[in-house]
Design an enzyme around this catalytic site. Structure first.
Site, PDB file in Angstrom:
ATOM      1  N   LYS B 189      35.622 -53.690 -27.989  1.00 32.71           N
ATOM      2  CA  LYS B 189      36.904 -53.076 -28.991  1.00 32.71           C
ATOM      3  C   LYS B 189      38.091 -52.847 -28.485  1.00 32.71           C
ATOM      4  CE  LYS B 189      38.204 -49.002 -31.993  1.00 32.71           C
ATOM      5  NZ  LYS B 189      38.788 -49.217 -30.741  1.00 32.71           N
ATOM      6  N   GLY B 241      41.212 -44.463 -21.905  1.00 33.96           N
ATOM      7  CA  GLY B 241      41.789 -43.527 -23.396  1.00 33.96           C
ATOM      8  C   GLY B 241      42.154 -42.317 -22.774  1.00 33.96           C
ATOM      9  N   SER B 242      42.373 -41.215 -24.120  1.00 33.77           N
ATOM     10  CA  SER B 242      42.617 -40.331 -24.119  1.00 33.77           C
ATOM     11  C   SER B 242      41.467 -39.043 -23.244  1.00 33.77           C
ATOM     12  CB  SER B 242      42.925 -39.866 -24.955  1.00 33.77           C
ATOM     13  OG  SER B 242      42.251 -39.749 -25.860  1.00 33.77           O
ATOM     14  N   THR B 243      41.819 -38.235 -22.632  1.00 32.66           N
ATOM     15  CA  THR B 243      40.509 -37.470 -22.008  1.00 32.66           C
ATOM     16  C   THR B 243      40.081 -37.027 -23.314  1.00 32.66           C
ATOM     17  OG1 THR B 243      42.358 -37.272 -19.863  1.00 32.66           O
ATOM     18  CG2 THR B 243      40.543 -35.405 -20.641  1.00 32.66           C
ATOM     19  N   GLY B 246      37.297 -39.076 -23.945  1.00 31.94           N
ATOM     20  CA  GLY B 246      36.427 -39.434 -22.825  1.00 31.94           C
ATOM     21  C   GLY B 246      35.407 -38.197 -23.096  1.00 31.94           C
ATOM     22  N   GLU B 263      38.766 -44.126 -18.200  1.00 33.76           N
ATOM     23  CA  GLU B 263      39.886 -43.854 -17.374  1.00 33.76           C
ATOM     24  C   GLU B 263      40.536 -43.286 -18.112  1.00 33.76           C
ATOM     25  OE1 GLU B 263      43.755 -43.912 -16.095  1.00 33.76           O
ATOM     26  OE2 GLU B 263      43.138 -46.220 -17.066  1.00 33.76           O
ATOM     27  N   CYS B 297      49.211 -44.088 -18.124  1.00 28.04           N
ATOM     28  CA  CYS B 297      48.596 -43.764 -17.567  1.00 28.04           C
ATOM     29  C   CYS B 297      48.770 -42.574 -17.213  1.00 28.04           C
ATOM     30  CB  CYS B 297      46.874 -43.223 -17.813  1.00 28.04           C
ATOM     31  SG  CYS B 297      46.577 -45.088 -16.792  1.00 28.04           S
ATOM     32  N   GLU B 394      50.414 -34.190 -21.437  1.00 30.53           N
ATOM     33  CA  GLU B 394      50.400 -35.726 -21.375  1.00 30.53           C
ATOM     34  C   GLU B 394      51.170 -35.433 -22.195  1.00 30.53           C
ATOM     35  OE1 GLU B 394      46.908 -38.144 -21.491  1.00 30.53           O
ATOM     36  OE2 GLU B 394      48.391 -39.888 -19.936  1.00 30.53           O
TER      37      GLU B 394
END
Lengths: 304, 482
Positions: B189, B241-243, B246, B263, B297, B394
């Site tokens: 995706k 993607g974003s933490t 995640g 990641e 990132c 971030e």
């Protein structure tokens, strides 16, 4: 105004230079888009910045006279082109060039200090310079003592430049580092700082006798030295890459670099020069292509 | 001799042509080797962030569409892909790589149109690197036993892969290439703002004759991603993607048999010591934080400068920033393009305001930016402390915080003092210092005297909240093996 005598102790510690980083940076200057009006303006600037050069053992008065004529008449078939900035010759040829260009604004630059090796006694170098100035040279292109530099005698190199500058007085002094013999960019940077602080009006890459000569990496390193000096003192120093720049494309890449590092104040022949013998005709050819839309044969551009 | 009063010299605008690219008005889902309409018949628009114009309508996959894709992937895995000779699998992957290379220009233009990144970057970095990932992993496909000796090498099955919007095609390549080489099938995706190059990749996959169902591309929003994460018949989830997301994935997959690699975000430290090659360090800082508008990132978003050289370095950095071209991403002169979305621009602007409120000193390049589209001027903050919000969180934009330090121990402590640990940069002329710092910095990647360098052979991934698992190199292959 009494000029303050430059001191070797005032040469700043040169920053180190990372070759890989410089290569990457230099590659970026080559991706700017120069075409159309931008290219025409760039090519015209290049022409006006050329020090048309002949520095050969076989140079004769007639060869020099012919080159001087070319310097003032780059391509008379098209009106409105600039002349080159200067002609660059051996001291013995300065009177010939002076006479040939007496009615023009083109400067006479003379190499000196036992060009190209610089391996002569100091007194000889001084005499060489005095001779050129008395013969009418407007600018002096001296070589540094690379042997002394590589032997670590940096103060000697500094003093030599300072002494020659003293002889030059108001005549502009270009200091040739012969970067091909200095080998590393760290050394190029160090030699640039020494030359600038000893009184160079211009720093110049090469004699044209040693390869590699004016690579973009080397020119970049020297431009950064000029930049740092300007930021520290507000004083402008000129730059002259010489040797190996024979195409318009490379010349334009160099201009992009000057434009982005030093800014537009340096985009004139007062502060930037190309030392070249064959560049002019390639620039003329590209210029005429821009103007007419067609490439003309090399036979339509004069060789002097 | 000077003929004009001004020496101003402007470069010629040089817009990369868009006539040669082929975009459909509407994209369906790529499932089982066919283009299928989404069950709910829902579509969403993908726009060009540089001018806010619509590029295409993209299918929005629902749970039932994802189920269809996973079933197709399972069938392809059981019936075809896991039984195929490894050397034949390699041939397909090589073929995809070559087809991508042939259409490199088209990919680059679409990547720039859809995501806002400068054409110089998509042309010179994103697309060639994406091709190289396929080439690299194609080479391993029939050498798995040599890559992992003294163990049995077995693929996992169906991999669900969710990728971000900052390097759309490159991330698709990072995910798909090792998965296929290891013998898995894939449901991927792309991010909702940047689906187009993944869909173009699907077209190439179709053309390559890859057996139906081996790669399925389902487009959509967060719910589509959730459907992949929660699908019971998926063996592996790979997410970049974003933490925040995640963490959700980590929770959702806890207690299941799914293997996971994440990641995630970063707040990477770029450290300049006093003996550094200063001008090249400045380049590295620019490259570290302004590359891809800072949507990276591993962006070097926290700069640490030794106090003795801080003033000089900041002065040089400001000077260098003045020569950055911000504008139309399709212009070959452009250094900094458009922010990926309105939402992201708002996030960045929010952080800039926080920085100002926190009392940090802001410097922005004074340049004109296009009035339409999403743009952010390159920004740096000095007078920042470790406790400033802008130095901790971030931002994912062209915003750099600068702090000074006195000793190497201090900077190691500060650099590691972050929930993240994705990357770091060290600038010094001394080899011994490089080794000292690289062994003590808790970051997945540490660059010395360079920044943002990527290679398919080199593993990439984070410590702490920057995720786990490695992508690239042999490590990346192992993530797709039992």
């Amino acid at each position: 105004m009494t000029a303050q005598k430059p001191l070797f102790s005032q040469v700043p510690i040169s920053p180190c230079v990372d070759k890989v980083g410089v290569e990457e940076r230099v590659a970026r200057f080559q991706t700017r888009s120069i075409k159309g009006a931008s290219k025409l303006q760039g090519l015209s600037m290049v022409l006006s910045m050329i020090d048309l050069t002949t520095l050969e053992g076989k140079d004769t008065p007639n060869k020099v006279k012919q080159m001087c004529y070319k310097a003032a008449h780059l391509h008379d078939a098209y009106a409105g082109l600039p002349t080159v900035a200067a002609v660059c010759v051996y001291p013995s040829m300065v009177p010939i060039a002076k006479e040939a260009l007496k009615d023009s604004t083109i400067k006479i630059a003379s190499v000196s200090t036992a060009f190209p090796s610089g391996q002569a006694p100091f007194d000889v170098k001084k005499m060489d310079t005095k001779f050129a100035i008395e013969a009418g040279a407007d600018e002096i292109d001296m070589v540094i003592s690379r042997g002394k530099f590589l032997a670590g005698e940096h103060a000697f190199v500094f003093d030599e430049i300072a002494a020659i500058k003293e002889i030059c007085g108001t005549k502009r002094l270009k200091v040739i580092l012969e970067t091909g013999e200095l080998a590393t960019l760290d050394q190029v940077r160090h030699a640039s700082d020494i030359a600038i602080h000893a009184g160079a009006d211009f720093i110049k890459t090469s004699t044209g006798k040693i390869q590699p000569a004016a690579t973009m990496q080397v020119t970049y390193t020297m431009l950064m030295a000029i930049r740092d000096h300007f930021d520290r003192t507000g004083k402008m120093v000129g730059m002259k890459p010489a040797g190996g720049i024979s195409t318009s494309k490379l010349a334009l890449h160099n201009l992009v670099m000057v434009n982005e590092i030093l800014g537009e104040a340096w985009l004139s022949n007062e502060w930037f020069r190309f030392g070249a013998s064959s560049l002019a005709n390639d620039v003329l050819m590209q210029y005429m292509k821009q103007v007419t839309g067609k490439y003309q044969s090399a036979d339509y551009f004069t060789l002097d | 001799m000077k003929t004009e009063d001004t020496n101003k010299w402007e470069y010629a605008p040089s817009l990369e042509g868009t006539k040669h690219i082929q975009l459909k008005e509407k994209y369906d889902l790529f499932i089982d080797g066919k283009w299928v309409k989404p069950n709910a018949d829902r579509y969403f628009a993908s726009i060009n962030p540089a001018n806010e114009e619509k590029l295409a309508d993209i299918a929005w996959a629902s749970e039932s569409d994802v189920d269809l894709a996973v079933k197709a992937a399972r069938r392809a895995y059981v019936d075809v892909w896991s039984k195929m000779k490894a050397s034949d699998r390699a041939k397909y992957i090589f073929r995809i790589a070559r087809l991508m290379q042939e259409r490199a220009r088209e990919f680059a233009v679409i990547e720039t149109l859809d995501g806002g990144k400068p054409i110089r970057e998509s042309r010179d970095i994103d697309v060639p690197l994406a091709c190289n990932h396929f080439f690299y992993y194609a080479g391993w496909a029939d050498k798995l036993q040599d890559a992992f000796p003294n163990r049995s090498v077995e693929s996992l099955g169906v991999a669900g892969q969710i990728i971000p919007w900052n390097f759309p095609l490159l991330m698709a390549a990072w995910k798909i290439a090792p998965a296929l080489a290891a013998g898995n099938t894939v449901v991927l995706k792309p991010a909702e703002t940047t689906s187009l190059t993944a869909l173009k990749l699907a077209e190439i996959i179709e053309e390559s004759g890859l057996p139906p169902g081996v790669v399925n591309i389902v487009t959509g929003h967060g719910d589509t991603g959730a459907a992949i994460v929660n699908h019971p018949d998926i063996d592996k989830i790979a997410f970049t993607g974003s933490t925040a997301v995640g963490k959700l994935i980590q929770k959702a997959t806890a207690g299941t048999r799914k293997k996971v690699s994440l990641e995630l975000g970063g707040k990477s430290a770029n450290i300049v010591l006093e003996d550094a090659p200063m001008d090249q360090a400045v380049e590295g800082i620019v490259n570290g934080i302004f590359f891809n508008q800072g949507h990276v990132c591993c962006a070097g978003s926290r700069l640490y400068v030794q106090e003795s050289v801080a003033d000089e370095l900041v002065r040089k950095l400001k000077q260098r920033m003045q020569s950055l071209y911000v504008g139309n991403p399709l212009d070959k002169n452009t250094d900094i393009g458009a922010i990926n979305s309105k939402e992201q621009l708002e996030t960045i602007e929010k952080y800039v305001q926080i920085g100002i409120k926190e009392g940090a000193e802001m410097f922005q390049v004074e340049c004109e930016v296009p009035t339409k589209g999403f743009y952010c001027r390159p920004t740096i903050f000095t007078n920042v402390a470790q406790s400033s919000v802008i130095a901790q969180e971030e931002i994912f934009g062209p915003v750099l915080t600068i702090q000074t330090f006195r000793t190497i121990d201090e900077v190691i402590q500060k650099a590691n003092n972050s929930p993240y640990g994705l990357a770091a940069g060290v600038w010094t002329d001394k080899g011994s210092r490089i080794f000292n710092l690289t062994s003590k910095l808790r970051a997945g990647v540490v660059w010395a005297n360079t920044y943002n360098k990527f290679d398919p052979a080199s593993p990439f991934g984070g410590y702490k909240e920057s995720g786990f698992g490695r992508e690239g190199g042999l490590h990346g292959l192992e993530a797709y093996l039992k």
